[in-house]
Scaffold this active site. Structure first.
Site, PDB file in Angstrom:
ATOM      1  N   ASP A 357       0.721  -1.227  -0.228  1.00 36.17           N
ATOM      2  CA  ASP A 357      -0.267  -0.132   0.462  1.00 36.17           C
ATOM      3  C   ASP A 357       1.262   1.054   0.211  1.00 36.17           C
ATOM      4  OD1 ASP A 357      -2.695   0.802   0.399  1.00 36.17           O
ATOM      5  OD2 ASP A 357      -1.855   2.046   2.765  1.00 36.17           O
ATOM      6  N   GLU A 399       1.361  -0.701  -5.000  1.00 32.88           N
ATOM      7  CA  GLU A 399       0.131   0.361  -4.981  1.00 32.88           C
ATOM      8  C   GLU A 399       0.378   1.344  -4.843  1.00 32.88           C
ATOM      9  OE1 GLU A 399      -3.336   2.352  -3.768  1.00 32.88           O
ATOM     10  OE2 GLU A 399      -1.352   2.615  -2.339  1.00 32.88           O
TER      11      GLU A 399
HETATM   12  C1  OTU Z   1      -3.913   3.539  -0.178  1.00 38.25           C
HETATM   13  O1  OTU Z   1      -4.182   4.670  -1.370  1.00 38.25           O
HETATM   14  C2  OTU Z   1      -5.493   2.692  -0.050  1.00 38.25           C
HETATM   15  O2  OTU Z   1      -5.966   2.195  -0.930  1.00 38.25           O
HETATM   16  C3  OTU Z   1      -5.639   3.461   0.636  1.00 38.25           C
HETATM   17  O3  OTU Z   1      -7.278   2.829   1.119  1.00 38.25           O
HETATM   18  C4  OTU Z   1      -6.225   4.505   1.768  1.00 38.25           C
HETATM   19  O4  OTU Z   1      -6.874   5.051   2.071  1.00 38.25           O
HETATM   20  C5  OTU Z   1      -4.170   4.728   1.750  1.00 38.25           C
HETATM   21  O5  OTU Z   1      -3.423   3.964   0.470  1.00 38.25           O
HETATM   22  C6  OTU Z   1      -3.850   4.478   3.150  1.00 38.25           C
HETATM   23  O6  OTU Z   1      -3.586   3.581   3.550  1.00 38.25           O
HETATM   24  O7  OTU Z   1      -4.154   7.970  -1.313  1.00 38.25           O
HETATM   25  O8  OTU Z   1      -6.446   7.867  -2.145  1.00 38.25           O
HETATM   26  O9  OTU Z   1      -0.301   6.562  -4.355  1.00 38.25           O
HETATM   27  O10 OTU Z   1      -2.498   7.437  -4.305  1.00 38.25           O
HETATM   28  O11 OTU Z   1      -1.455   4.932  -1.448  1.00 38.25           O
HETATM   29  C7  OTU Z   1      -6.194   6.974  -2.218  1.00 38.25           C
HETATM   30  C8  OTU Z   1      -0.368   6.035  -3.399  1.00 38.25           C
HETATM   31  C9  OTU Z   1      -4.802   6.984  -1.424  1.00 38.25           C
HETATM   32  C10 OTU Z   1      -2.237   6.844  -3.196  1.00 38.25           C
HETATM   33  C11 OTU Z   1      -2.483   5.616  -2.224  1.00 38.25           C
HETATM   34  C12 OTU Z   1      -3.664   5.682  -1.833  1.00 38.25           C
END
Ligand code: OTU
Length: 719
Positions: A357, A399
């Site tokens: 993540d 991700e």
């Molecule tokens: C991720 O997304 C997860 O998919 C989210 O559900 C979480 O809230 C977040 O991390 C924190 O753990 O900003 O709007 O490029 O875009 O990590 C989604 C990286 C997010 C970010 C991404 C993030």
């Protein structure tokens, strides 16, 4: 079941404790971005006075020969620990044999481990200790591998691209929202099989989490504990084993960037443990003010600033996302070793894929926005070395949701094997809105014609907002105004634009960010059509879903079905989150509905829609998995169709050639025969509409119905 694999690995823990001795003066320059007190904490916790005299290595002095020597020492140490342990003779023999395998695999990775760790920590005076600790963590983790997974490792070492296949189809769900417990999850195997799913990603609500707003599970309190309402770690292992028997690879999340404020590391930090304080960024007001001006707010509507005051330590703690999510400090090599230990724990429970993540944030450097820093790929490469040594049956998924040029460096054989194709959802919905596939074609041409060894996970929707992430250079070249295009997307799919078929909510209140929350079904028009009880609108909405799914199933990579969003059945938005004080400020809950498995609350029309969407999707997955060998990873060639609204591309491998046509318009679109015959499409079978029925004669061209797509296989090609 695997007693040794539960709990912290004693061998690793022993060596960590062992090295907590007096700090040496730090002569390093790398990591200077880290505030001095943190730096001191790190040094204190890494240095080993016992080995100081032999450990004065700088980046250039440490050579491959040194790494070989460390490998030898580590293996020797582990060997004597095994021999002296209380295990039975047969267990000892098995472990010693496996240690040889691990030693052999490690030898092949030493060069890579050396160069990546040098890049990260090469200027530390205790670099040799750092190297040793990390290698030791990898090998010790590998030693705990259960037999079944060792077998899997062997198979996949011989077939490292096993996932790059038309048979790969991923699904994702929240266990709690889908079926409440792990017990019930076992009963869902038929659902997964009917969608030909072979990778199942369980969202992070599976873990122990803080009560209240835990960011949908992305504030994890323990990677080793399952939420007791859902089940236990033993149960999870059993579910994983049973999935594997059904040909499904289990996948889990790891928030490599942060833990919750209730993780044992954070609890220890709050209680004053200097070692664990060095795992995070705890700063005085002045220190944090040196970083803050360059940082962006990820969720500006929810929280401003990247730091949270912590009263236990009287410090500010770095929390990029929500205040319950404490960012980890990879400038401290102990964090990398500790996270590697957690990854190995999950791998040894049977997780075959780990989703990393928020990857772009894991390296922080003062004076920058702390996104996409040069050390990120080195950290990923290091984890990849671990995977190759200790768990080659496992893969990682990156991700990172951004422009292709930013996220490409994280995806590849030596990094994360998979990555979210973050720009595809934007382009699909954008093409549907404009009834024009020109920008989509340009993006596919630029980014997917040459696979460059990357395997993308393709999707229309995930659990997060739909985001307008696209190649800004390409937009410029195509005469597209970035801001305007993003705003148009947000307005249209939130339902604000006159004539829009969609219903959604802005995720960020600024429409220029182009972010919208909604399920696939509501975005495609199901919700509005059902409200209007209009059969034509319903048909159009269902066909839009099928169109987007057909593209996702046929472009290079692995399609992802978001089950909790109800992608398999055109599920509509769930507004009940507005009644929940922990959720109402975060519109992403709109598209994370509770699944009511027996359709009890739905009216007849809605059930009909759900059935149709499900049947269409199940058919597409079946055809992809059974009949379309050209649809794995590999090449694609975007081709002209003579119509802006019709996307065309060829997928070809040594077994099959396919021409994909996808009509993004609500009108029928005739395609001139010249666009077909130039690719030898003179007589072909459309695998979607008629599968093995009679071939279509393409001499006079072909007409696509509104939103229709085709997978044309020339009849000469016997597949
Ligand atoms: C991720 O997304 C997860 O998919 C989210 O559900 C979480 O809230 C977040 O991390 C924190 O753990 O900003 O709007 O490029 O875009 O990590 C989604 C990286 C997010 C970010 C991404 C993030």
């Amino acid at each position: 079941m695997y007693p040794n694999s539960v709990g912290y690995n004693p061998i690793v823990q022993h060596s960590i404790l062992d090295s907590d001795k007096t700090p040496e003066k730090d002569h390093s320059t790398s990591g200077a971005e880290c505030s001095t007190p943190l730096r001191e904490i790190e040094m204190m916790t890494m240095s080993s006075s016992a080995s100081v005299s032999q450990t004065r290595f700088t980046r250039n002095e440490f050579q491959l020969g040194d790494s070989k020597q460390i490998l030898k020492e580590t293996v020797g140490q582990l060997e004597s620990e095994i021999r002296n342990s209380n295990s039975s003779a047969s267990e000892k023999t098995e472990k010693l044999e496996h240690l040889k395998v691990l030693e052999h695999r490690s030898s092949g990775q030493l060069q890579r481990l050396t160069s990546n760790l040098k890049a990260l920590y090469g200027d530390r005076h205790d670099f040799k200790d750092v190297f040793k600790r990390i290698l030791q963590t990898f090998i010790a983790g590998g030693l705990e591998r259960p037999s079944e997974l060792k077998e899997l490792d062997k198979q996949r070492e011989n077939n490292p691209n096993w996932f790059a296949s038309n048979k790969s189809i991923e699904a994702t769900l929240y266990v709690d929202r889908h079926c409440k417990t792990l017990d019930n999850l076992e009963k869902e195997i038929n659902l997964f099989k009917s969608l030909n799913v072979n990778i199942l990603h369980l969202m992070p609500t599976i873990y122990k989490l803080p009560a209240g707003d835990n960011d949908g599970g992305y504030a994890i309190s323990d990677f080793r504990t399952v939420d007791p309402d859902i089940g236990t770690m033993d149960q999870l292992r059993d579910v994983f084993t049973s999935m594997r028997k059904h040909g499904i690879s289990p996948a889990m999340d790891v928030t490599v960037n942060h833990t919750s404020h209730e993780h044992p590391w954070a609890e220890a930090a709050k209680a004053g443990d200097p070692e664990k304080q060095g795992f995070y960024f705890l700063m005085s007001e002045a220190e944090k003010n040196e970083y803050q001006p360059n940082l962006i707010d990820v969720f500006p509507d929810i929280r401003k600033g990247s730091f949270t005051w912590n009263k236990d330590t009287s410090k500010f703690v770095w929390t990029t996302f929500k205040s319950s999510q404490w960012d980890l400090n990879y400038n401290n090599p102990k964090v990398l070793a500790a996270m590697a230990n957690e990854l190995m724990f999950l791998a040894n429970q049977g997780a075959e894929m780990l989703r990393f993540d928020a990857v772009p944030l894991i390296s922080k450097k003062k004076g920058t926005n702390c996104l996409y820093q040069e050390n990120v790929p080195h950290i990923l490469q290091t984890f990849n070395v671990m995977q190759k040594i200790a768990a080659p049956g496992m893969i990682f998924k990156s991700e990172a949701i951004d422009e292709p040029k930013l996220i490409k460096p994280y995806v590849g054989h030596d990094l994360c094997q998979l990555g979210y194709n973050a720009t595809l959802p934007f382009h699909l919905w954008d093409a549907l809105k404009h009834q024009d596939s020109t920008f989509l074609s340009a993006a596919l041409t630029k980014h997917m014609q040459t696979p460059e060894g990357r395997v993308w996970v393709n999707y229309t929707r995930c659990h997060d907002e739909l985001a307008a992430k696209f190649d800004s250079d390409l937009a410029k070249e195509s005469g597209i105004d970035r801001r305007q295009r993003s705003e148009e997307l947000a307005h249209f799919y939130s339902g604000a634009t006159e004539g829009s078929f969609s219903k959604g909510k802005l995720f960020l209140s600024n429409p220029a960010s182009g972010t919208v929350s909604a399920t696939q079904g509501s975005l495609a028009g199901v919700e509005q059509a059902l409200q209007n009880k209009d059969p034509q609108q319903i048909e159009a909405a269902v066909n839009r879903i099928k169109l987007l799914n057909s593209v996702v199933m046929s472009v290079p990579g692995i399609p992802l079905i978001n089950l909790t969003g109800g992608d398999d059945r055109g599920q509509i938005n769930d507004y009940s989150y507005l009644q929940d004080s922990d959720k109402k400020h975060d519109s992403r809950w709109l598209h994370r509905p509770m699944r009511d498995i027996d359709f009890k609350q739905k009216d007849a029309l809605e059930v009909q829609v759900m059935d149709k969407v499900f049947t269409d999707l199940a058919e597409l997955t079946r055809i992809r998995a059974q009949d379309m060998p050209a649809f794995g990873a590999g090449l694609m060639q975007v081709v002209g169709t003579g119509k802006n609204s019709v996307l065309g591309f060829i997928r070809e491998n040594d077994q099959q050639k396919v021409m994909v046509l996808a009509n993004f318009s609500d009108k029928p679109q005739p395609i001139d025969s010249k666009y077909l015959s130039r690719h030898n499409m003179v007589s072909a079978i459309d695998k979607i509409s008629q599968e093995d029925a009679q071939a279509l004669n393409l001499d006079t061209g072909i007409e696509l119905a509104p939103y229709q797509s085709m997978w044309l296989v020339p009849v000469e090609n016997k597949t």
